[in-house]
Design an enzyme around this catalytic site. Sequence first.
Site, PDB file in Angstrom:
ATOM      1  N   ARG A   1      36.561 -63.274 -67.725  1.00 15.75           N
ATOM      2  CA  ARG A   1      35.470 -62.934 -68.648  1.00 15.75           C
ATOM      3  C   ARG A   1      34.629 -64.194 -68.874  1.00 15.75           C
ATOM      4  NH1 ARG A   1      35.407 -63.261 -74.597  1.00 15.75           N
ATOM      5  NH2 ARG A   1      33.500 -62.188 -75.225  1.00 15.75           N
TER       6      ARG A   1
ATOM      7  N   HIS B   1      26.730 -64.961 -75.590  1.00 16.51           N
ATOM      8  CA  HIS B   1      27.791 -65.675 -76.314  1.00 16.51           C
ATOM      9  C   HIS B   1      27.123 -66.880 -77.000  1.00 16.51           C
ATOM     10  CE1 HIS B   1      32.382 -66.385 -76.350  1.00 16.51           C
ATOM     11  NE2 HIS B   1      31.873 -67.298 -77.166  1.00 16.51           N
TER      12      HIS B   1
ATOM     13  N   GLU C   1      31.080 -61.444 -80.543  1.00 22.58           N
ATOM     14  CA  GLU C   1      31.250 -61.834 -81.944  1.00 22.58           C
ATOM     15  C   GLU C   1      29.926 -61.955 -82.708  1.00 22.58           C
ATOM     16  OE1 GLU C   1      33.679 -65.353 -82.117  1.00 22.58           O
ATOM     17  OE2 GLU C   1      35.372 -64.397 -81.144  1.00 22.58           O
TER      18      GLU C   1
ATOM     19  N   ASN D   1      38.580 -59.538 -80.373  1.00 21.14           N
ATOM     20  CA  ASN D   1      38.985 -60.945 -80.425  1.00 21.14           C
ATOM     21  C   ASN D   1      39.816 -61.145 -81.684  1.00 21.14           C
ATOM     22  OD1 ASN D   1      37.331 -61.172 -78.223  1.00 21.14           O
ATOM     23  ND2 ASN D   1      35.942 -62.682 -79.117  1.00 21.14           N
TER      24      ASN D   1
ATOM     25  N   TYR E   1      42.460 -63.991 -83.721  1.00 17.83           N
ATOM     26  CA  TYR E   1      43.088 -65.311 -83.803  1.00 17.83           C
ATOM     27  C   TYR E   1      44.069 -65.428 -84.974  1.00 17.83           C
ATOM     28  CZ  TYR E   1      39.996 -66.825 -80.125  1.00 17.83           C
ATOM     29  OH  TYR E   1      39.369 -66.945 -78.909  1.00 17.83           O
TER      30      TYR E   1
ATOM     31  N   GLU F   1      39.696 -61.811 -76.376  1.00 14.95           N
ATOM     32  CA  GLU F   1      40.056 -63.205 -76.679  1.00 14.95           C
ATOM     33  C   GLU F   1      41.280 -63.236 -77.577  1.00 14.95           C
ATOM     34  OE1 GLU F   1      37.096 -65.828 -78.393  1.00 14.95           O
ATOM     35  OE2 GLU F   1      35.544 -65.031 -77.056  1.00 14.95           O
TER      36      GLU F   1
HETATM   37  O1  IFM Z   1      35.768 -70.829 -78.756  1.00 16.47           O
HETATM   38  C1  IFM Z   1      35.590 -69.675 -79.512  1.00 16.47           C
HETATM   39  C2  IFM Z   1      34.837 -68.627 -78.719  1.00 16.47           C
HETATM   40  O2  IFM Z   1      33.626 -69.100 -78.244  1.00 16.47           O
HETATM   41  C3  IFM Z   1      34.579 -67.421 -79.569  1.00 16.47           C
HETATM   42  N1  IFM Z   1      35.782 -66.945 -80.194  1.00 16.47           N
HETATM   43  C4  IFM Z   1      36.639 -67.903 -80.839  1.00 16.47           C
HETATM   44  C5  IFM Z   1      36.911 -69.071 -79.926  1.00 16.47           C
HETATM   45  C6  IFM Z   1      37.821 -70.092 -80.629  1.00 16.47           C
HETATM   46  O3  IFM Z   1      37.218 -70.558 -81.788  1.00 16.47           O
END
Ligand code: IFM
Length: 466
Positions: free
Chosen positions: A87, A131, A176, A303, A305, A371
């Site tokens: 990606r 992006h 995002e 995505n 985290y 992600e």
């Molecule tokens: O590096 C970023 C990415 O560009 C977008 N999502 C989160 C990642 C980590 O912060």
Amino acid sequence: MTVTVAPEEALGGRAFPPGFVFGAATAAYQIEGSVDADGRGPSIWDTFSHTPGRTVRGDTGDVATDHYRRYREDVALMADLGLSAYRFSVAWPRVLPTGAGRVEQRGLDFYRRLVDELLAAGVEPWLTLYHWDLPQGLQDRGGWADRDTAERFADYAAVVVEALGDRVQHWSTLNEPMCSALLGHRSGQHAPGLQDPVAASRAVHHLLLGHGLAAGRLRAAGVGSLGITLNFTPTHPATDAPADREAARLLDGQQNRVFLDAVVRGAYPEDVVADLAAAGAPLPVRGGDLEVIAAPLDWLGVNYYFEQTVRAGTRPPEKGETSFIGGEGVVELDPEGPTTTMGWGISPGAFTRLLQWLGERAPDLPLVVTENGSAWPDEVDGEGHVHDPERVDFLVRHLAAVVDAIDAGVDVRGYFAWSLMDNFEWARGYAQRFGLVHVDYPTQRRTVKDSGHAYAAILRQHRGRG
Ligand code: IFM
């Protein structure tokens, strides 16, 4: 304390479904460098990163990981890891240097060469159109706060799909939009660095409108695998007190629901509409916009985290400016337990719950994890190895979390690790390393980390079963 688990142990006999896509992700400005090559115009991130005080140590994407010149080496690495997909994002200012009007053929040619290299290596390209690197020329005309930028985005999408639609099957419009809109226009941590709630609210809507308009152009060009990538942060109140619950609702609305509901339901959540209006920053919706935004999709990019807990109260100065419209009275608590070098907590269980929630809120829409990853203080040792047990642990536990969601009936079709290689982590610069592959910036030498080897082993195991 981090418990290191052998990949085969953690996933045990549990398998991903046949055809599950395993990839890794990057983004143009974070890796390409060569910012003046082949007629590329400036983006808001060039401007922002070159403005003193905006990024850690003044880091910029001028060189990044030099991927623009080293893409063949990088594709070979992907093939060695056994990735089935990659990606990446296209830099709008490489294709249209001022954002609109003249097309720069040399920019398109770069992506054509990259895609051909990927296809020849057996790695499926997954292309993201945006992006975060808006051409500065468009920012000078108002950027995402201006409705016209949505139309310009659709025109750009049409140019790229005309050039690459014969080679690329999987298309995503935005990455995002929450970050583009709110970090870019409310807290100002990201380009264009504004702290303007009205501009932030307008950017939310115009990004989504741009998504919908671009989706129409991609469909007209015959794209059959189309999605958008949203970032989700599960948000909980610190206590049951009404004020804390209200704080969590407000953040959850702008962080998670406003983008999702517009795209999958064609409606903004009523509470978010009310919050933004109460803050003097109403969404600038015109008749028919939501129908455009809710264009049918083939998958939703997710995505993930970390999760967060919030309370109501006065933000201590070290928390900085809020990223949320009307979020001045909300405080994000520091996570409990171990954190990555980004200061983010680690919650694979929240990942499973998020996927289940999405499966309920967007039934019929397959999910693709576009992600997921973690940053650690990696170093190459004397023997040329990078031991990153924390990232191996994170990766394996989050893959297991995806299997848990699939076992619970959620339709998850793929997983892209963030990131293929260390890169420019936006305002946090090069100090944050997210890669499966280590990059030594002075020499640009690439070294596969233990986590890269672990991921490759899991992929081999999966193929063996397939
Ligand atoms: O590096 C970023 C990415 O560009 C977008 N999502 C989160 C990642 C980590 O912060």
